[in-house]
Enzyme design. Sequence first.
Site, mmCIF file in Angstrom:
data_model
loop_
_atom_site.group_PDB
_atom_site.id
_atom_site.type_symbol
_atom_site.label_atom_id
_atom_site.label_comp_id
_atom_site.label_asym_id
_atom_site.label_seq_id
_atom_site.Cartn_x
_atom_site.Cartn_y
_atom_site.Cartn_z
ATOM 1 N N ASP A 1 0.793 -1.223 0.000
ATOM 2 C CA ASP A 1 0.000 0.000 0.000
ATOM 3 C C ASP A 1 0.829 1.279 0.000
ATOM 4 O O ASP A 1 0.341 2.337 0.373
ATOM 5 C CB ASP A 1 -0.926 0.010 1.224
ATOM 6 C CG ASP A 1 -0.172 -0.215 2.532
ATOM 7 O OD1 ASP A 1 1.061 0.029 2.569
ATOM 8 O OD2 ASP A 1 -0.800 -0.639 3.515
ATOM 9 N N GLU B 1 -0.422 -9.095 -1.337
ATOM 10 C CA GLU B 1 -1.103 -8.562 -0.156
ATOM 11 C C GLU B 1 -2.296 -7.710 -0.564
ATOM 12 O O GLU B 1 -2.525 -6.611 -0.068
ATOM 13 C CB GLU B 1 -0.141 -7.762 0.730
ATOM 14 C CG GLU B 1 -0.634 -7.604 2.160
ATOM 15 C CD GLU B 1 0.351 -6.877 3.050
ATOM 16 O OE1 GLU B 1 1.085 -7.558 3.788
ATOM 17 O OE2 GLU B 1 0.390 -5.633 3.006
ATOM 18 N N GLU C 1 -2.218 5.163 2.814
ATOM 19 C CA GLU C 1 -2.133 3.760 2.435
ATOM 20 C C GLU C 1 -3.474 3.148 2.047
ATOM 21 O O GLU C 1 -3.540 2.315 1.137
ATOM 22 C CB GLU C 1 -1.487 2.945 3.568
ATOM 23 C CG GLU C 1 -0.008 3.188 3.760
ATOM 24 C CD GLU C 1 0.311 4.367 4.649
ATOM 25 O OE1 GLU C 1 1.501 4.591 4.938
ATOM 26 O OE2 GLU C 1 -0.642 5.092 5.060
ATOM 27 N N HIS D 1 5.486 4.868 13.260
ATOM 28 C CA HIS D 1 5.903 5.716 12.150
ATOM 29 C C HIS D 1 4.740 6.235 11.301
ATOM 30 O O HIS D 1 4.953 6.983 10.358
ATOM 31 C CB HIS D 1 6.833 4.939 11.221
ATOM 32 C CG HIS D 1 6.123 3.847 10.465
ATOM 33 N ND1 HIS D 1 5.820 2.629 11.035
ATOM 34 C CD2 HIS D 1 5.634 3.800 9.198
ATOM 35 C CE1 HIS D 1 5.194 1.875 10.145
ATOM 36 N NE2 HIS D 1 5.055 2.559 9.012
ATOM 37 N N ARG E 1 1.930 8.131 9.329
ATOM 38 C CA ARG E 1 1.674 9.542 9.059
ATOM 39 C C ARG E 1 0.432 10.043 9.779
ATOM 40 O O ARG E 1 0.359 11.215 10.169
ATOM 41 C CB ARG E 1 1.514 9.760 7.547
ATOM 42 C CG ARG E 1 2.789 9.588 6.753
ATOM 43 C CD ARG E 1 2.530 9.710 5.262
ATOM 44 N NE ARG E 1 3.734 9.484 4.482
ATOM 45 C CZ ARG E 1 4.586 10.426 4.102
ATOM 46 N NH1 ARG E 1 4.353 11.678 4.442
ATOM 47 N NH2 ARG E 1 5.663 10.138 3.390
ATOM 48 N N HIS F 1 12.142 5.496 13.857
ATOM 49 C CA HIS F 1 12.095 5.680 12.406
ATOM 50 C C HIS F 1 12.848 6.949 12.025
ATOM 51 O O HIS F 1 12.882 7.931 12.769
ATOM 52 C CB HIS F 1 10.640 5.770 11.953
ATOM 53 C CG HIS F 1 10.429 5.517 10.500
ATOM 54 N ND1 HIS F 1 10.620 6.487 9.541
ATOM 55 C CD2 HIS F 1 10.056 4.399 9.823
ATOM 56 C CE1 HIS F 1 10.365 5.994 8.345
ATOM 57 N NE2 HIS F 1 10.017 4.725 8.484
#
Length: 397
Positions: A110, A132, A146, A227, A229, A259
Amino acid sequence: MVELNPNSLVGAQQVTPVLLVIGTRPEAIKMLPVVRALRQVPEVDLKVVTTGQHRQMLDQVFAVFGEKPDIDLDLMTPGQTLGDITCRVLKEMEALIAEHNPGLVMVHGDTTSAMAAAMAAFYVRVPIGHVEAGLRSHDIQRPWPEEYNRISIDAMAELLWAPTSTAVLNLRAERPAKHDTTRHIEVTGNSGIDALLHVAKGLEGDELASIDVALDPSKKLVLVTGHRRESFGGGFGRICDALVEIAKRGDAQIVYPVHLNPQVKQVVEERLGNTSAIHLIPPVDYVQMVALMQAAHVVLTDSGGIQEEAPALGKPVLVMREVTERPEAVATGVAQIVGTNVDGIVAAATRLLSEPDHYERRARKVFPYGDGTAAQKIAASVAAFVKKAQNSKDQAR
């Protein structure tokens, strides 16, 4: 003198170029078992393409699997935006597809680079395979971007390799079978479990020695990764506040591989850097991460991959997100969604650290994402696809 085309000879092996695109480290972890399986398919001329994101971490993962990329687009630039990534991947993949004329472009998951690579193939009518496929949080903003990326890839893809039956139901709900005669959907399990079992089997017991942190064997290890967003800003602040409260217990030590994204790194180091029971360390390689998961008492994460991997190792997982596209792990009871609420995170962690009976119920090895044979199933599917495509070409001549 007339040169003969080897593929025109009777009985000759027909070979189809396939481009397999990898952007980030999580993609590499899950795609490299597939790469190894596809290298054994004689009908496929595989070219592994990296976009150049997460360069150092990508190199580490490739080394674990004894692989190297065939093509490196080297697209990583400081401060790049999602728009920058989309435009550069789209343009470079367009040129690469024109050069290699693949019969299939394969992407994973994604990420924005996966979405842009798929779009480049879609624009020139090259079939797309999505590893996936079918994961959904059913909230377009979470995870962002994503959720949009994977919906977009699935809408374009011709071959969809779903990790679970739930993922298949998501795909069918969006496009019912009676209106979907061109796509092939198959439940394969998740190739991330292939990677996990491969690495866990090879651990020698000293992998944590190379991590620059002094662990106290008398304290329970809490492993943290974060991590996303969607948590930038207030979400990460609340996560940090919760970790401080957990560290105050005295019986736990927190290890947090931070990260490299500045919007994560800066906040975490400012908020947690002076807390003695919290060890902030640089990103670790994949082998070290598996070793940390094995040593952990509990895992706190917003990572999709770790939501799959930790249950297979029998480690309770607290998912620091409001929704997840991996409900199968939650359904087993090993994973629990706690969001980014301070009280929710602290309460759930406290039960796992303080209540042995509760912990034992949650600390079970479960395998909702497959048995480690996903890569072989995907490779077999690709072989069948290219053979069918070649037969159709031969009949059309």
